[in-house]
Scaffold this motif. Sequence first.
Motif, PDB file in Angstrom:
ATOM      1  N   LYS A 118       0.833  -1.209   0.000  1.00 45.74           N
ATOM      2  CA  LYS A 118       0.000   0.000   0.000  1.00 45.74           C
ATOM      3  C   LYS A 118       0.864   1.253   0.000  1.00 45.74           C
ATOM      4  N   TYR A 119       1.901   1.283   0.845  1.00 48.48           N
ATOM      5  CA  TYR A 119       2.764   2.454   0.890  1.00 48.48           C
ATOM      6  C   TYR A 119       3.567   2.613  -0.402  1.00 48.48           C
ATOM      7  N   THR A 120       3.912   1.525  -1.041  1.00 40.19           N
ATOM      8  CA  THR A 120       4.586   1.608  -2.336  1.00 40.19           C
ATOM      9  C   THR A 120       3.646   2.212  -3.374  1.00 40.19           C
ATOM     10  N   ASP A 121       2.397   1.750  -3.371  1.00 37.55           N
ATOM     11  CA  ASP A 121       1.410   2.314  -4.293  1.00 37.55           C
ATOM     12  C   ASP A 121       1.193   3.802  -4.043  1.00 37.55           C
ATOM     13  N   LEU A 122       1.103   4.169  -2.761  1.00 36.67           N
ATOM     14  CA  LEU A 122       0.906   5.587  -2.426  1.00 36.67           C
ATOM     15  C   LEU A 122       2.113   6.420  -2.842  1.00 36.67           C
ATOM     16  N   ARG A 123       3.294   5.852  -2.681  1.00 36.37           N
ATOM     17  CA  ARG A 123       4.505   6.566  -3.086  1.00 36.37           C
ATOM     18  C   ARG A 123       4.506   6.777  -4.595  1.00 36.37           C
ATOM     19  N   ASN A 124       4.165   5.725  -5.352  1.00 34.16           N
ATOM     20  CA  ASN A 124       4.097   5.846  -6.806  1.00 34.16           C
ATOM     21  C   ASN A 124       3.054   6.876  -7.222  1.00 34.16           C
ATOM     22  N   LEU A 125       1.916   6.880  -6.528  1.00 29.26           N
ATOM     23  CA  LEU A 125       0.872   7.850  -6.818  1.00 29.26           C
ATOM     24  C   LEU A 125       1.383   9.272  -6.561  1.00 29.26           C
ATOM     25  N   ALA A 126       2.084   9.461  -5.449  1.00 30.73           N
ATOM     26  CA  ALA A 126       2.622  10.785  -5.130  1.00 30.73           C
ATOM     27  C   ALA A 126       3.652  11.222  -6.168  1.00 30.73           C
ATOM     28  N   VAL A 127       4.497  10.307  -6.621  1.00 37.50           N
ATOM     29  CA  VAL A 127       5.493  10.638  -7.648  1.00 37.50           C
ATOM     30  C   VAL A 127       4.792  11.032  -8.947  1.00 37.50           C
ATOM     31  N   ASN A 128       3.762  10.253  -9.335  1.00 34.59           N
ATOM     32  CA  ASN A 128       3.032  10.572 -10.568  1.00 34.59           C
ATOM     33  C   ASN A 128       2.302  11.905 -10.450  1.00 34.59           C
ATOM     34  N   LEU A 129       1.701  12.170  -9.274  1.00 40.19           N
ATOM     35  CA  LEU A 129       1.024  13.455  -9.081  1.00 40.19           C
ATOM     36  C   LEU A 129       2.021  14.609  -9.153  1.00 40.19           C
ATOM     37  N   ASN A 130       3.177  14.421  -8.575  1.00 39.84           N
ATOM     38  CA  ASN A 130       4.199  15.463  -8.621  1.00 39.84           C
ATOM     39  C   ASN A 130       4.638  15.729 -10.055  1.00 39.84           C
ATOM     40  N   LYS A 131       4.832  14.651 -10.812  1.00 35.82           N
ATOM     41  CA  LYS A 131       5.239  14.795 -12.216  1.00 35.82           C
ATOM     42  C   LYS A 131       4.152  15.517 -13.015  1.00 35.82           C
ATOM     43  N   THR A 132       2.894  15.121 -12.805  1.00 38.40           N
ATOM     44  CA  THR A 132       1.782  15.743 -13.528  1.00 38.40           C
ATOM     45  C   THR A 132       1.648  17.212 -13.153  1.00 38.40           C
ATOM     46  N   LEU A 133       1.772  17.507 -11.858  1.00 36.25           N
ATOM     47  CA  LEU A 133       1.678  18.899 -11.408  1.00 36.25           C
ATOM     48  C   LEU A 133       2.805  19.743 -12.003  1.00 36.25           C
ATOM     49  N   THR A 134       3.993  19.183 -12.075  1.00 38.36           N
ATOM     50  CA  THR A 134       5.120  19.895 -12.688  1.00 38.36           C
ATOM     51  C   THR A 134       4.840  20.158 -14.172  1.00 38.36           C
ATOM     52  N   GLU A 135       4.306  19.163 -14.867  1.00 34.07           N
ATOM     53  CA  GLU A 135       3.969  19.345 -16.287  1.00 34.07           C
ATOM     54  C   GLU A 135       2.901  20.424 -16.460  1.00 34.07           C
ATOM     55  N   TYR A 136       1.882  20.415 -15.592  1.00 33.85           N
ATOM     56  CA  TYR A 136       0.825  21.429 -15.697  1.00 33.85           C
ATOM     57  C   TYR A 136       1.358  22.823 -15.388  1.00 33.85           C
ATOM     58  N   ASN A 137       2.260  22.925 -14.420  1.00 32.24           N
ATOM     59  CA  ASN A 137       2.858  24.232 -14.127  1.00 32.24           C
ATOM     60  C   ASN A 137       3.671  24.739 -15.314  1.00 32.24           C
ATOM     61  N   GLU A 138       4.418  23.843 -15.949  1.00 30.25           N
ATOM     62  CA  GLU A 138       5.186  24.232 -17.139  1.00 30.25           C
ATOM     63  C   GLU A 138       4.251  24.625 -18.281  1.00 30.25           C
ATOM     64  N   LEU A 139       3.156  23.873 -18.453  1.00 25.84           N
ATOM     65  CA  LEU A 139       2.182  24.195 -19.496  1.00 25.84           C
ATOM     66  C   LEU A 139       1.543  25.553 -19.224  1.00 25.84           C
ATOM     67  N   TYR A 140       1.223  25.826 -17.978  1.00 24.49           N
ATOM     68  CA  TYR A 140       0.648  27.121 -17.612  1.00 24.49           C
ATOM     69  C   TYR A 140       1.633  28.247 -17.925  1.00 24.49           C
ATOM     70  N   ALA A 141       2.881  28.058 -17.503  1.00 24.69           N
ATOM     71  CA  ALA A 141       3.882  29.109 -17.693  1.00 24.69           C
ATOM     72  C   ALA A 141       4.177  29.344 -19.167  1.00 24.69           C
ATOM     73  N   SER A 142       4.200  28.288 -19.967  1.00 24.18           N
ATOM     74  CA  SER A 142       4.600  28.442 -21.370  1.00 24.18           C
ATOM     75  C   SER A 142       3.436  28.773 -22.294  1.00 24.18           C
TER      76      SER A 142
END
Length: 143
Positions: free
Chosen positions: A76-100
């Motif tokens: 469960k904690y591995t799944d949550l960690r993977n989810l957090a990593v994916n959310l962080n990656k997606t949020l970073t992509e959206y921030n870059e998309l917003y800025a650009s």
Amino acid sequence: MSDEDAERWARDGRNKDMNLSPSHSSFEVLDPHDPVLSRLATFLFKRTNDYLQGEMSAGQEHYVLLEEINRLAITKYTDLRNLAVNLNKTLTEYNELYASTIKPLLLQIDRIDRMVSKLETNAYRLDSYTKQLKNRIREMDEN
């Protein structure tokens, strides 16, 4: 124990009813013994064995259950960690998309809005001026 009993004990050495050596058991395998006592002792040992086996089995089952819970928690904690990593990656992509992409468009919309406001103000002024001219022309035509 009274004083007389203690004196008698010391005088006689050992109790004469007890004919046992301290190094030998009172239950010898080859000695004849009471079958009821033997059956009861066997029953007692069997029940004690069953009880101890049950306690050990329950302890082992608890240990196995804890291992399973630990494995599930790790998963469960591995799944949550993977989810957090994916959310962080997606949020970073959206921030870059917003800025650009989105932010420049929003700034352009703000500039257009300011220009439209100025145009609207000028249109009201022009409308007011044309009404004034119209009224002057009427006045001149009437005179």
